[in-house]
Write a protein that holds these residues in place. Structure first.
Motif, PDB file in Angstrom:
ATOM      1  N   LYS A  21       0.860  -1.151   0.008  1.00  0.00           N
ATOM      2  CA  LYS A  21      -0.051   0.042   0.052  1.00  0.00           C
ATOM      3  C   LYS A  21       0.885   1.252   0.006  1.00  0.00           C
ATOM      4  CE  LYS A  21      -3.674   2.364   2.452  1.00  0.00           C
ATOM      5  NZ  LYS A  21      -4.551   2.298   3.469  1.00  0.00           N
ATOM      6  N   GLN A  22       1.995   1.521   0.903  1.00  0.00           N
ATOM      7  CA  GLN A  22       2.961   2.415   0.950  1.00  0.00           C
ATOM      8  C   GLN A  22       3.407   2.601  -0.458  1.00  0.00           C
ATOM      9  OE1 GLN A  22       5.426   1.000   3.969  1.00  0.00           O
ATOM     10  NE2 GLN A  22       4.375   2.336   5.633  1.00  0.00           N
ATOM     11  N   LEU A  23       4.032   1.822  -1.084  1.00  0.00           N
ATOM     12  CA  LEU A  23       4.616   1.529  -2.268  1.00  0.00           C
ATOM     13  C   LEU A  23       3.769   2.143  -3.582  1.00  0.00           C
ATOM     14  CD1 LEU A  23       7.263   1.321  -4.043  1.00  0.00           C
ATOM     15  CD2 LEU A  23       6.702  -1.047  -4.071  1.00  0.00           C
ATOM     16  N   ASP A  24       2.415   1.460  -3.314  1.00  0.00           N
ATOM     17  CA  ASP A  24       1.405   1.850  -4.435  1.00  0.00           C
ATOM     18  C   ASP A  24       1.096   3.448  -4.452  1.00  0.00           C
ATOM     19  OD1 ASP A  24      -0.337   1.155  -6.664  1.00  0.00           O
ATOM     20  OD2 ASP A  24      -2.175   1.465  -5.182  1.00  0.00           O
ATOM     21  N   GLU A  25       0.850   3.920  -3.264  1.00  0.00           N
ATOM     22  CA  GLU A  25       0.488   5.420  -2.849  1.00  0.00           C
ATOM     23  C   GLU A  25       1.817   6.247  -3.439  1.00  0.00           C
ATOM     24  OE1 GLU A  25      -2.268   7.140  -2.205  1.00  0.00           O
ATOM     25  OE2 GLU A  25      -2.856   4.992  -2.324  1.00  0.00           O
ATOM     26  N   GLY A  76      19.862  -6.452  -5.369  1.00  0.00           N
ATOM     27  CA  GLY A  76      21.086  -6.042  -5.832  1.00  0.00           C
ATOM     28  C   GLY A  76      21.034  -4.305  -5.982  1.00  0.00           C
ATOM     29  N   TYR A  77      20.208  -3.809  -6.412  1.00  0.00           N
ATOM     30  CA  TYR A  77      19.759  -2.486  -6.831  1.00  0.00           C
ATOM     31  C   TYR A  77      19.844  -1.559  -5.279  1.00  0.00           C
ATOM     32  CZ  TYR A  77      18.314   2.312  -7.946  1.00  0.00           C
ATOM     33  OH  TYR A  77      18.075   3.677  -8.144  1.00  0.00           O
ATOM     34  N   VAL A  78      19.199  -2.285  -4.267  1.00  0.00           N
ATOM     35  CA  VAL A  78      18.960  -1.610  -2.967  1.00  0.00           C
ATOM     36  C   VAL A  78      20.196  -1.481  -2.362  1.00  0.00           C
ATOM     37  CG1 VAL A  78      17.901  -1.660  -0.781  1.00  0.00           C
ATOM     38  CG2 VAL A  78      16.247  -1.788  -2.676  1.00  0.00           C
ATOM     39  N   HIS A  79      20.993  -2.603  -2.387  1.00  0.00           N
ATOM     40  CA  HIS A  79      22.515  -2.780  -1.861  1.00  0.00           C
ATOM     41  C   HIS A  79      23.262  -1.792  -2.693  1.00  0.00           C
ATOM     42  CE1 HIS A  79      21.740  -6.812   0.469  1.00  0.00           C
ATOM     43  NE2 HIS A  79      20.792  -5.966   0.402  1.00  0.00           N
ATOM     44  N   TRP A  95      18.126  10.555  -4.638  1.00  0.00           N
ATOM     45  CA  TRP A  95      18.624   9.304  -4.293  1.00  0.00           C
ATOM     46  C   TRP A  95      17.609   8.426  -3.364  1.00  0.00           C
ATOM     47  CZ3 TRP A  95      19.483   7.700   0.808  1.00  0.00           C
ATOM     48  CH2 TRP A  95      20.220   6.711   1.093  1.00  0.00           C
ATOM     49  N   ARG A  96      17.042   9.204  -2.544  1.00  0.00           N
ATOM     50  CA  ARG A  96      15.897   8.634  -1.579  1.00  0.00           C
ATOM     51  C   ARG A  96      14.445   8.115  -2.626  1.00  0.00           C
ATOM     52  NH1 ARG A  96      11.402  11.152   2.047  1.00  0.00           N
ATOM     53  NH2 ARG A  96      10.573   9.178   3.241  1.00  0.00           N
ATOM     54  N   TYR A  97      14.234   8.988  -3.325  1.00  0.00           N
ATOM     55  CA  TYR A  97      13.065   8.936  -4.274  1.00  0.00           C
ATOM     56  C   TYR A  97      13.263   7.613  -5.157  1.00  0.00           C
ATOM     57  CZ  TYR A  97      11.583  13.520  -2.946  1.00  0.00           C
ATOM     58  OH  TYR A  97      11.091  14.842  -2.354  1.00  0.00           O
ATOM     59  N   SER A  98      14.560   7.828  -5.665  1.00  0.00           N
ATOM     60  CA  SER A  98      14.770   6.241  -6.585  1.00  0.00           C
ATOM     61  C   SER A  98      14.812   5.096  -5.619  1.00  0.00           C
ATOM     62  CB  SER A  98      16.129   6.597  -7.101  1.00  0.00           C
ATOM     63  OG  SER A  98      16.450   5.408  -7.818  1.00  0.00           O
ATOM     64  N   LEU A  99      15.302   5.207  -4.586  1.00  0.00           N
ATOM     65  CA  LEU A  99      15.303   3.784  -3.708  1.00  0.00           C
ATOM     66  C   LEU A  99      13.579   3.528  -3.261  1.00  0.00           C
ATOM     67  CD1 LEU A  99      18.021   4.041  -1.196  1.00  0.00           C
ATOM     68  CD2 LEU A  99      17.715   2.282  -2.485  1.00  0.00           C
ATOM     69  N   MET A 100      12.852   4.715  -3.126  1.00  0.00           N
ATOM     70  CA  MET A 100      11.667   4.265  -2.643  1.00  0.00           C
ATOM     71  C   MET A 100      10.952   3.765  -4.031  1.00  0.00           C
ATOM     72  SD  MET A 100      10.691   7.765  -0.111  1.00  0.00           S
ATOM     73  CE  MET A 100       8.990   7.246  -0.027  1.00  0.00           C
ATOM     74  N   ASN A 101      11.232   4.124  -5.222  1.00  0.00           N
ATOM     75  CA  ASN A 101      10.479   3.465  -6.508  1.00  0.00           C
ATOM     76  C   ASN A 101      10.897   1.883  -6.186  1.00  0.00           C
ATOM     77  OD1 ASN A 101       9.417   5.581  -7.357  1.00  0.00           O
ATOM     78  ND2 ASN A 101      10.850   6.045  -8.964  1.00  0.00           N
ATOM     79  N   TRP A 102      11.952   1.629  -5.732  1.00  0.00           N
ATOM     80  CA  TRP A 102      12.375   0.211  -5.632  1.00  0.00           C
ATOM     81  C   TRP A 102      12.070  -0.330  -4.300  1.00  0.00           C
ATOM     82  CZ3 TRP A 102      15.071  -2.885  -9.376  1.00  0.00           C
ATOM     83  CH2 TRP A 102      15.503  -1.832 -10.483  1.00  0.00           C
ATOM     84  N   GLY A 103      11.145   0.384  -3.582  1.00  0.00           N
ATOM     85  CA  GLY A 103      10.414  -0.412  -2.377  1.00  0.00           C
ATOM     86  C   GLY A 103      11.060  -0.321  -0.966  1.00  0.00           C
ATOM     87  N   HIS A 104      12.230   0.627  -1.026  1.00  0.00           N
ATOM     88  CA  HIS A 104      12.999   0.852   0.211  1.00  0.00           C
ATOM     89  C   HIS A 104      13.170   2.366   0.450  1.00  0.00           C
ATOM     90  CE1 HIS A 104      16.187  -0.058   3.179  1.00  0.00           C
ATOM     91  NE2 HIS A 104      16.527   1.086   2.648  1.00  0.00           N
ATOM     92  N   ASP A 105      12.724   2.660   1.433  1.00  0.00           N
ATOM     93  CA  ASP A 105      12.642   3.885   2.166  1.00  0.00           C
ATOM     94  C   ASP A 105      13.911   3.938   3.070  1.00  0.00           C
ATOM     95  OD1 ASP A 105      12.503   6.643   3.053  1.00  0.00           O
ATOM     96  OD2 ASP A 105      10.057   6.320   3.707  1.00  0.00           O
ATOM     97  N   PRO A 106      14.951   5.040   2.789  1.00  0.00           N
ATOM     98  CA  PRO A 106      15.925   4.547   3.722  1.00  0.00           C
ATOM     99  C   PRO A 106      15.915   5.545   4.854  1.00  0.00           C
ATOM    100  CG  PRO A 106      16.666   6.254   1.973  1.00  0.00           C
ATOM    101  CD  PRO A 106      15.246   5.458   1.614  1.00  0.00           C
ATOM    102  N   LEU A 107      14.746   6.294   5.256  1.00  0.00           N
ATOM    103  CA  LEU A 107      14.378   6.950   6.421  1.00  0.00           C
ATOM    104  C   LEU A 107      13.402   6.295   7.334  1.00  0.00           C
ATOM    105  CD1 LEU A 107      13.853  10.668   5.037  1.00  0.00           C
ATOM    106  CD2 LEU A 107      16.124   9.271   5.920  1.00  0.00           C
ATOM    107  N   LYS A 108      13.181   5.185   6.741  1.00  0.00           N
ATOM    108  CA  LYS A 108      12.127   4.296   7.617  1.00  0.00           C
ATOM    109  C   LYS A 108      12.968   3.275   8.516  1.00  0.00           C
ATOM    110  CE  LYS A 108       8.222   1.267   6.896  1.00  0.00           C
ATOM    111  NZ  LYS A 108       7.147   0.574   5.963  1.00  0.00           N
ATOM    112  N   SER A 109      12.794   3.050   9.745  1.00  0.00           N
ATOM    113  CA  SER A 109      13.430   2.349  10.790  1.00  0.00           C
ATOM    114  C   SER A 109      12.877   1.089  11.020  1.00  0.00           C
ATOM    115  CB  SER A 109      13.542   2.890  11.790  1.00  0.00           C
ATOM    116  OG  SER A 109      12.650   3.835  12.482  1.00  0.00           O
TER     117      SER A 109
END
Length: 109
Positions: A21-25, A76-79, A95-109
């Motif tokens: 849901k988060q990624l879809d939004e 591989g991409y996320v790493h 940088w963050r926006y690109s990672l989020m497109n791949w399902g990873h939010d670097p600010l999320k703990s």
């Protein structure tokens, strides 16, 4: 499920820290659409995000070899991308926006 598939699922689960849901939004946002190589209209990361949403909705028994291949690609991409973290505040960074497109939010703990 083979040991390799189990390892891929585990690595994918660690790399993707956004829910379907988060990624879809996120993928509907202007920020999401603003990053990545768009040589074919939609960026690679944005298309990957749509695939990840589908993967997150599938049961383990419904995953195909193609799904596992994409999961490996995501890991591989996320790493690789995490290793390129820029200095300073990354909250509103490409940088963050690109990672989020791949399902990873670097600010999320």
């Amino acid at each position: 499920m083979s040991d390799e598939q189990q390892d891929i699922r585990q690595d994918f689960g660690s790399a993707v820290n956004m829910t379907a849901k988060q990624l879809d939004e996120w993928l509907k946002s202007d920020e999401s659409k603003s990053v990545g190589d768009k040589s074919d209209g939609e960026s690679t990361g944005h298309a990957s995000g749509r695939h990840i949403v589908k993967l997150l909705g599938k049961s383990r028994d419904d995953l195909t070899d193609g799904d596992y291949a994409h999961m490996r690609k995501v890991v591989g991409y996320v790493h690789r991308h995490l290793a390129q973290r820029p200095s300073g505040d990354v909250e509103d960074s490409r940088w963050r926006y690109s990672l989020m497109n791949w399902g990873h939010d670097p600010l999320k703990s």
